[in-house]
Design an enzyme around this catalytic site. Structure first.
Site, mmCIF file in Angstrom:
data_model
loop_
_atom_site.group_PDB
_atom_site.id
_atom_site.type_symbol
_atom_site.label_atom_id
_atom_site.label_comp_id
_atom_site.label_asym_id
_atom_site.label_seq_id
_atom_site.Cartn_x
_atom_site.Cartn_y
_atom_site.Cartn_z
ATOM 1 N N ASP A 42 -8.093 5.528 -4.087
ATOM 2 C CA ASP A 42 -7.976 6.973 -4.311
ATOM 3 C C ASP A 42 -8.624 7.433 -5.609
ATOM 4 O O ASP A 42 -8.111 8.335 -6.282
ATOM 5 C CB ASP A 42 -6.492 7.404 -4.294
ATOM 6 C CG ASP A 42 -5.777 6.899 -3.063
ATOM 7 O OD1 ASP A 42 -6.358 7.026 -1.974
ATOM 8 O OD2 ASP A 42 -4.667 6.356 -3.194
ATOM 9 N N GLY A 46 -15.063 8.861 -1.828
ATOM 10 C CA GLY A 46 -15.620 9.842 -0.885
ATOM 11 C C GLY A 46 -16.587 10.785 -1.575
ATOM 12 O O GLY A 46 -17.684 11.036 -1.088
ATOM 13 N N ASN A 69 -6.260 2.916 7.306
ATOM 14 C CA ASN A 69 -5.363 3.050 6.148
ATOM 15 C C ASN A 69 -6.030 3.828 5.024
ATOM 16 O O ASN A 69 -5.383 4.228 4.068
ATOM 17 C CB ASN A 69 -4.899 1.674 5.635
ATOM 18 C CG ASN A 69 -6.019 0.700 5.393
ATOM 19 O OD1 ASN A 69 -7.142 0.947 5.804
ATOM 20 N ND2 ASN A 69 -5.727 -0.403 4.752
ATOM 21 N N ALA A 70 -7.337 4.026 5.114
ATOM 22 C CA ALA A 70 -8.040 4.798 4.089
ATOM 23 C C ALA A 70 -7.821 6.288 4.393
ATOM 24 O O ALA A 70 -7.299 6.637 5.445
ATOM 25 C CB ALA A 70 -9.524 4.484 4.120
ATOM 26 N N HIS A 72 -9.810 10.188 3.578
ATOM 27 C CA HIS A 72 -10.712 11.049 2.815
ATOM 28 C C HIS A 72 -10.865 12.371 3.546
ATOM 29 O O HIS A 72 -10.808 12.425 4.772
ATOM 30 C CB HIS A 72 -12.067 10.392 2.551
ATOM 31 C CG HIS A 72 -12.493 9.426 3.604
ATOM 32 N ND1 HIS A 72 -12.316 8.074 3.480
ATOM 33 C CD2 HIS A 72 -13.043 9.625 4.819
ATOM 34 C CE1 HIS A 72 -12.741 7.484 4.564
ATOM 35 N NE2 HIS A 72 -13.195 8.390 5.402
ATOM 36 N N THR A 73 -11.033 13.410 2.759
ATOM 37 C CA THR A 73 -11.173 14.724 3.358
ATOM 38 C C THR A 73 -12.614 15.153 3.157
ATOM 39 O O THR A 73 -13.136 15.073 2.061
ATOM 40 C CB THR A 73 -10.240 15.708 2.629
ATOM 41 O OG1 THR A 73 -9.014 15.035 2.410
ATOM 42 C CG2 THR A 73 -9.968 16.932 3.447
ATOM 43 N N THR A 378 -0.763 9.125 4.485
ATOM 44 C CA THR A 378 0.682 9.139 4.724
ATOM 45 C C THR A 378 1.392 10.323 4.076
ATOM 46 O O THR A 378 2.573 10.532 4.344
ATOM 47 C CB THR A 378 1.298 7.859 4.122
ATOM 48 O OG1 THR A 378 0.963 7.841 2.718
ATOM 49 C CG2 THR A 378 0.788 6.614 4.782
HETATM 50 P P1 IMP Z 1 -1.799 -1.366 4.317
HETATM 51 O O1 IMP Z 1 -3.229 -1.378 3.892
HETATM 52 O O2 IMP Z 1 -1.443 -0.237 5.221
HETATM 53 O O3 IMP Z 1 -1.365 -2.700 4.855
HETATM 54 O O4 IMP Z 1 -0.884 -1.136 3.004
HETATM 55 C C1 IMP Z 1 -0.807 -2.129 1.964
HETATM 56 C C2 IMP Z 1 -0.778 -1.467 0.590
HETATM 57 O O5 IMP Z 1 -2.039 -0.872 0.313
HETATM 58 C C3 IMP Z 1 0.251 -0.337 0.448
HETATM 59 O O6 IMP Z 1 0.765 -0.361 -0.854
HETATM 60 C C4 IMP Z 1 -0.577 0.916 0.651
HETATM 61 O O7 IMP Z 1 0.002 2.026 0.013
HETATM 62 C C5 IMP Z 1 -1.876 0.500 -0.006
HETATM 63 N N1 IMP Z 1 -3.023 1.236 0.527
HETATM 64 C C6 IMP Z 1 -3.657 1.039 1.695
HETATM 65 N N2 IMP Z 1 -4.674 1.898 1.840
HETATM 66 C C7 IMP Z 1 -4.705 2.654 0.737
HETATM 67 C C8 IMP Z 1 -5.569 3.711 0.284
HETATM 68 O O8 IMP Z 1 -6.538 4.132 0.937
HETATM 69 N N3 IMP Z 1 -5.263 4.237 -0.937
HETATM 70 C C9 IMP Z 1 -4.236 3.783 -1.698
HETATM 71 N N4 IMP Z 1 -3.429 2.801 -1.319
HETATM 72 C C10 IMP Z 1 -3.649 2.236 -0.116
#
Ligand code: IMP
Length: 515
Positions: A42, A46, A69-70, A72-73, A378
């Site tokens: 973060d 992007g 899990n990433a 970006h807007t 999230t």
């Molecule tokens: P996962 O990648 O969903 O398995 O999450 C594992 C850890 O990585 C957690 O603490 C998430 O909050 C963090 N995390 C995953 N993706 C991001 C991201 O894009 N930005 C910040 N933290 C992330």
């Protein structure tokens, strides 16, 4: 001290030309550029994929790791699109989703359809070897986090760890399987056999509820007698495969063929301190977010990359989820608050927190609010703390010396700035190899981002006076307030890095390329 304010279209054209020529100089002789994050994600990848994509006229933008899990807007023609899986450069050049990405076809189609509905065109290729995220991954991840209780990782719930886990234990599926139904069935049934075994350890009602939710979300008919309905999964996912077929290919070969001929940007995901290999394990994601993981994830070797920029926030940084964060404003109180509350809660509870609050926790709330530090995937509150030069030095050992500093503008009003210079270890005696670390030891550098060590580290700060003026219209490094330049230079010296760009706002043109 002078600041250049933009007044006219002519000014804008001049600025654009200036930025273009500065970027041209900065990337002279470069053909492959990697943009990674040197902190916990973060940091503004992007913005910089867009910035270099535009001013450097990139031909290809490729993601190599991570998945949905990433977050970006992107803004196209005034409309905002929040993307998780697609690369943030999706609207421009040839985009690629590489071999080590966790590919969720449902999310991909949702994001692509959203773009199409708004008339946004894209050119995307998806690696035939990218790891496939399937309903069972979401289910098991939810259960695993539930079981872990207070020692949970705080994942994004996108099944990332489960998919990489299956890959490593050799029972995973890949995107190409979507196109070959017999192989898909064979691999899926083998995979589900293992998952069903795993589910036996959990309360049946809880499992059913989660499976039902996940099935609904992924449009798979739910049958309570057959906890994972293989036939339904195959039917739905092979349909997705047909829709995506034209984009699925050997992207490794495509990138290798383009090396040295095309301008390629490798877009990192998450951040170095979240890397499964270099981060604060086990509070990490499950891919290697470093330059090494990114290169491998697009079929390259790191030596194929001509230049790497590691992005770091300065003078504050963030982390989402659980895990050590020595400089966190408000420490443990902040960690607990951020992991259990929403934005609304703190707007109600702390409406008058300020950036110069004497209470560090409340100061953190104010920084979060000013910086809009809420997870794009999230919506979680990002924990905030001062920039840590020890960790920056550590990340630069792998990602190289060139850094981009972002987000300074959020701290325009701060009277004082603190940067972590070293730590005092305050935990129980700890061994790293034969080196004993006793309570009271001063640590100036780290052999690894060991969570057991970092969670007992108290920062030793260097304090600086703030600059207390708006910097968003500054265009030249020399025109930045002297107090900010001092912080940039001292931090860079301490961490052994070379700042090349300073971002002074979210817009493409709110960017200073350092001479
Ligand atoms: P996962 O990648 O969903 O398995 O999450 C594992 C850890 O990585 C957690 O603490 C998430 O909050 C963090 N995390 C995953 N993706 C991001 C991201 O894009 N930005 C910040 N933290 C992330």
């Amino acid at each position: 001290m002078s600041t250049l304010a933009l007044h006219s279209y002519g000014d804008l054209c001049m600025l654009t030309e200036t930025l273009e020529s500065k970027v041209g100089l900065l990337l002279k002789n470069v053909k492959t550029l990697a943009i990674v994050c040197n902190q916990w994600g973060d940091t503004g990848k992007g913005k910089f994929v867009d910035f270099f994509g535009h001013y450097w006229h990139a031909d290809i933008i490729a993601r190599g790791t991570g998945g949905a899990n990433a977050g970006h807007t992107i803004k196209v023609d005034g409309r905002t699109h929040t993307l998780h899986l697609l690369p943030s450069g999706i609207c421009g050049e040839q985009n690629i989703i590489g071999n080590d990405v966790v590919f969720d076809p449902v999310e991909a189609l949702k994001e692509l359809n959203g773009l199409e509905e708004d008339g946004v065109s894209y050119r995307l290729l998806i690696s035939h070897q990218a790891h496939l995220a399937l309903p069972q991954h979401f289910v098991i991840e939810r259960l695993r986090e539930m079981l872990a209780g207070s020692s949970k990782i705080g994942t994004t719930g996108r099944g990332i760890g489960e998919v990489y886990g299956d890959h490593v234990v050799r029972c995973g599926l890949v995107v190409n399987d979507l196109l070959n139904p017999d192989i898909f069935r064979e691999k899926l049934e083998k995979n589900l056999k293992m998952k069903r075994l795993l589910l036996r350890g959990f309360d049946h009602n809880v499992v059913q509820e989660i499976v039902r939710e996940v099935s609904l979300k992924n449009c798979i008919p739910y049958d309570e007698k057959d906890i994972f309905n293989a036939d339904a999964i195959i039917e739905v996912y092979t349909k997705h495969g047909k829709e995506l077929k034209a984009m699925i290919t050997d992207t490794d070969n495509f990138i290798r063929q383009s090396l040295g001929k095309k301008r390629i940007i490798l877009e990192g995901a998450q951040g170095h301190l979240l890397s499964v290999d270099y981060g604060t394990y086990p509070f990490v994601t499950s891919s290697d977010c470093s330059l090494k993981g990114l290169s491998k994830g697009v079929g390259l070797h790191e030596s194929n990359v001509d230049r790497v920029f590691g992005i770091a926030r300065l003078p504050y940084m963030t982390r989402v989820g659980e895990g050590a964060f020595p400089t966190e404003l408000g420490g443990e109180r902040s960690r607990a608050w951020c992991n259990t509350h929403k934005r609304n809660d703190e707007d109600i509870e702390y409406p008058d927190a300020t950036i110069n609050d004497n209470d560090e926790f409340r100061q953190g709330v104010a920084v979060r609010r000013k910086g809009g530090e809420y997870g794009a995937t999230t919506g979680r509150l990002r924990r905030v703390g001062w920039t840590d030069a020890v960790l920056l030095e550590y990340a630069a050992l792998t990602n190289g010396p060139y850094v981009i500093f972002t987000k300074a503008d959020i701290m325009n009003e701060a009277e004082h700035i603190k940067i972590c210079d070293a730590y005092i270890y305050t935990g129980p005696t700890y061994f790293i190899g034969n080196k004993m670390i006793a309570s009271g030891s001063v640590l100036n550098s780290l052999p690894s981002a060991d969570n057991n060590l970092l969670r007992h580290c108290t920062p030793v700060y260097k304090q600086y006076p703030g600059w207390q003026q708006d910097i968003s219209s500054v265009k030249l490094y020399a025109d930045l307030p002297v107090n900010l330049r001092n912080i940039v230079e001292q931090t860079a010296k301490r961490a052994g890095v070379i700042p090349v760009v300073i971002s002074v706002g979210p817009d493409r043109n709110e960017t200073i390329v350092k001479p």
